[in-house]
Design an enzyme around this catalytic site. Structure first.
Site, PDB file in Angstrom:
ATOM      1  N   HIS A  60       2.483  -2.411   3.829  1.00  0.00           N
ATOM      2  CA  HIS A  60       2.216  -1.138   4.520  1.00  0.00           C
ATOM      3  C   HIS A  60       3.425  -0.188   4.418  1.00  0.00           C
ATOM      4  CE1 HIS A  60      -0.426   0.692   7.920  1.00  0.00           C
ATOM      5  NE2 HIS A  60       0.119   1.630   7.171  1.00  0.00           N
ATOM      6  N   SER A  89      -5.246   2.958   3.341  1.00  0.00           N
ATOM      7  CA  SER A  89      -5.602   3.605   4.617  1.00  0.00           C
ATOM      8  C   SER A  89      -5.339   2.652   5.778  1.00  0.00           C
ATOM      9  CB  SER A  89      -7.050   4.079   4.585  1.00  0.00           C
ATOM     10  OG  SER A  89      -7.965   3.009   4.549  1.00  0.00           O
ATOM     11  N   ARG A  90      -6.344   1.875   6.143  1.00  0.00           N
ATOM     12  CA  ARG A  90      -6.186   0.858   7.180  1.00  0.00           C
ATOM     13  C   ARG A  90      -6.998  -0.364   6.770  1.00  0.00           C
ATOM     14  NH1 ARG A  90      -2.564   3.532   8.524  1.00  0.00           N
ATOM     15  NH2 ARG A  90      -1.996   4.354  10.567  1.00  0.00           N
ATOM     16  N   ILE A 147      -3.759  13.562   1.965  1.00  0.00           N
ATOM     17  CA  ILE A 147      -3.222  12.535   1.056  1.00  0.00           C
ATOM     18  C   ILE A 147      -4.195  12.337  -0.113  1.00  0.00           C
ATOM     19  CG2 ILE A 147      -2.427  10.138   0.836  1.00  0.00           C
ATOM     20  CD1 ILE A 147      -1.694  10.277   3.866  1.00  0.00           C
ATOM     21  N   GLU A 188      -1.891  -7.316  10.307  1.00  0.00           N
ATOM     22  CA  GLU A 188      -0.561  -7.102   9.719  1.00  0.00           C
ATOM     23  C   GLU A 188       0.511  -7.615  10.662  1.00  0.00           C
ATOM     24  OE1 GLU A 188      -0.255  -2.961   8.677  1.00  0.00           O
ATOM     25  OE2 GLU A 188      -1.955  -3.064   7.321  1.00  0.00           O
ATOM     26  N   MET A 216     -11.016  12.469   1.611  1.00  0.00           N
ATOM     27  CA  MET A 216     -10.290  13.546   0.921  1.00  0.00           C
ATOM     28  C   MET A 216      -9.538  14.391   1.937  1.00  0.00           C
ATOM     29  SD  MET A 216      -9.800  14.209  -2.188  1.00  0.00           S
ATOM     30  CE  MET A 216     -10.197  15.089  -3.692  1.00  0.00           C
ATOM     31  N   GLY A 217      -8.636  13.746   2.664  1.00  0.00           N
ATOM     32  CA  GLY A 217      -7.720  14.494   3.521  1.00  0.00           C
ATOM     33  C   GLY A 217      -6.569  14.978   2.636  1.00  0.00           C
TER      34      GLY A 217
HETATM   35  C1  GLV Z   1       0.690   4.982   7.874  1.00  0.00           C
HETATM   36  O1  GLV Z   1      -0.145   4.158   7.642  1.00  0.00           O
HETATM   37  C2  GLV Z   1       0.444   6.183   8.586  1.00  0.00           C
HETATM   38  O2  GLV Z   1      -0.627   6.311   9.206  1.00  0.00           O
HETATM   39  O3  GLV Z   1       1.307   7.051   8.559  1.00  0.00           O
END
Ligand code: GLV
Length: 329
Positions: A286, A237-238, A158, A267, A155-156
């Site tokens: 991405h 996210s990643r 974004i 990726e 919950m940052g």
């Molecule tokens: C994209 O994945 C970012 O970290 O901005």
């Protein structure tokens, strides 16, 4: 002598042109190929500043290749591609691009959730491939989004902004985060739950956590097994936060209903990857923050950060708060 800025990826010429009076600027020019490692190393040897992207591995070897490097400005909010500890030890500022991409990334994340739930990509291909022969009651029927439960992991800013989108769909909002956020709970009606509760109760599990030692491989086979059979998993996210094989196994065993993925372990993902063969997977390259406006703003922020450090000022968005410029002999 003008300070030297190396940009590891082709940017619109206007971005570099705007600073060539004050700086010597060189840019990797090949549109579709990332900068080769040996070029990155040799440029890092003499650069005062590196303008990098998330696919560049900015490790100790790069950071210590030369004696001039003062700042690495990464065109992303995430910085898991950079050895921040070594950067601090070397007196190198690490900068990212938070805030300016929050809304754009939240839009894409919510769009991916909607596309996966309502089978938008599959349906669009169906029409274009000439498969639409008649209207039928359950043709490409998907899952409702409104009034369902969304569980946000990470919950940052974004995450919060995705939660805000979810309020418009009158969703029940759960979240899990390292720290509780009472203000967000109040403002958005989000409930803090344990990771297990979130995974078990959510209809949509949305992963937005940064990649760290703690979050790597957080979504294992066991975790997917705990999800509802109707659950849809979204990752913006990643890639390495999830065990991709475990996700594939869960999807192909019908243990969860679908996945929307903007990020992958490796990726670009290979076109023959088994995940891409699954009809209930929506895969994107991405592009979370990729609107023209936001990407241009991110580029400018990187330039502003580089300029600040090169003139001895604090950059706007510094990652390594313990950064102290080294005075080198
Ligand atoms: C994209 O994945 C970012 O970290 O901005």
């Amino acid at each position: 002598m003008k300070p030297y800025i190396y940009i590891t990826r082709k940017l619109p010429d206007t971005v570099a042109e705007a600073i060539t009076q004050k700086y010597e600027v060189k840019m990797w020019e090949k549109e579709d190929i990332p900068v080769p490692r040996e070029v990155l190393l040799s440029e890092a040897k003499r650069a005062d500043a590196l303008f990098t992207v998330l696919s560049d591995s900015i490790d100790k070897e790069v950071l210590t290749a030369g004696k001039n490097l003062k700042v690495v400005a990464n065109l992303a909010v995430g910085f898991d591609n950079i050895d921040v500890k070594t950067a601090s030890e070397e007196g190198i500022a690490v900068c990212n691009t938070p805030d300016v991409l929050t809304d754009t990334t939240a839009d894409l994340t919510f769009g991916l959730l909607m596309a996966t739930a309502r089978r938008v990509v599959e349906a669009a291909e169906f029409v274009k491939e000439g498969k639409w022969k008649s209207w039928s009651p359950l043709l490409l029927a998907g899952h409702d989004i409104h009034h369902k439960t969304i569980g946000i992991v990470g919950m940052g800013k974004i995450g919060e902004t995705v939660a805000k989108r979810a309020t418009g769909f009158e969703m029940n909002i759960l979240y899990h985060n390292r720290t509780r956020k009472p203000e967000v709970e109040q403002r958005l009606g989000a409930a803090y739950v344990s990771f297990n509760e979130l995974v078990e109760q959510s209809d949509f599990i949305v992963c937005l956590t940064p990649l760290t030692g703690e979050t790597k491989n957080m979504f294992t086979r066991d975790v997917f097994k705990k999800m509802k059979q109707s659950a849809i998993f979204i990752n913006a996210s990643r890639g390495p936060v999830i065990d991709e094989q475990a996700l594939y196994d869960a999807l192909s065993a019908g243990e969860i209903a679908g996945a929307g993925l903007d990020v992958f372990e490796k990726e670009p993902i290979d076109a023959g990857h088994p995940l891409l063969k699954l009809v209930n997977v929506v895969a994107l390259p991405h592009i979370g923050s990729s609107s023209v406006e936001t990407r241009m703003t991110m580029m400018q922020l990187c330039i502003d950060n580089i300029e600040a450090v090169l003139v001895g000022k604090a950059p706007k968005t510094l990652v390594n708060k313990d950064w102290m410029p080294l005075v080198r002999a």
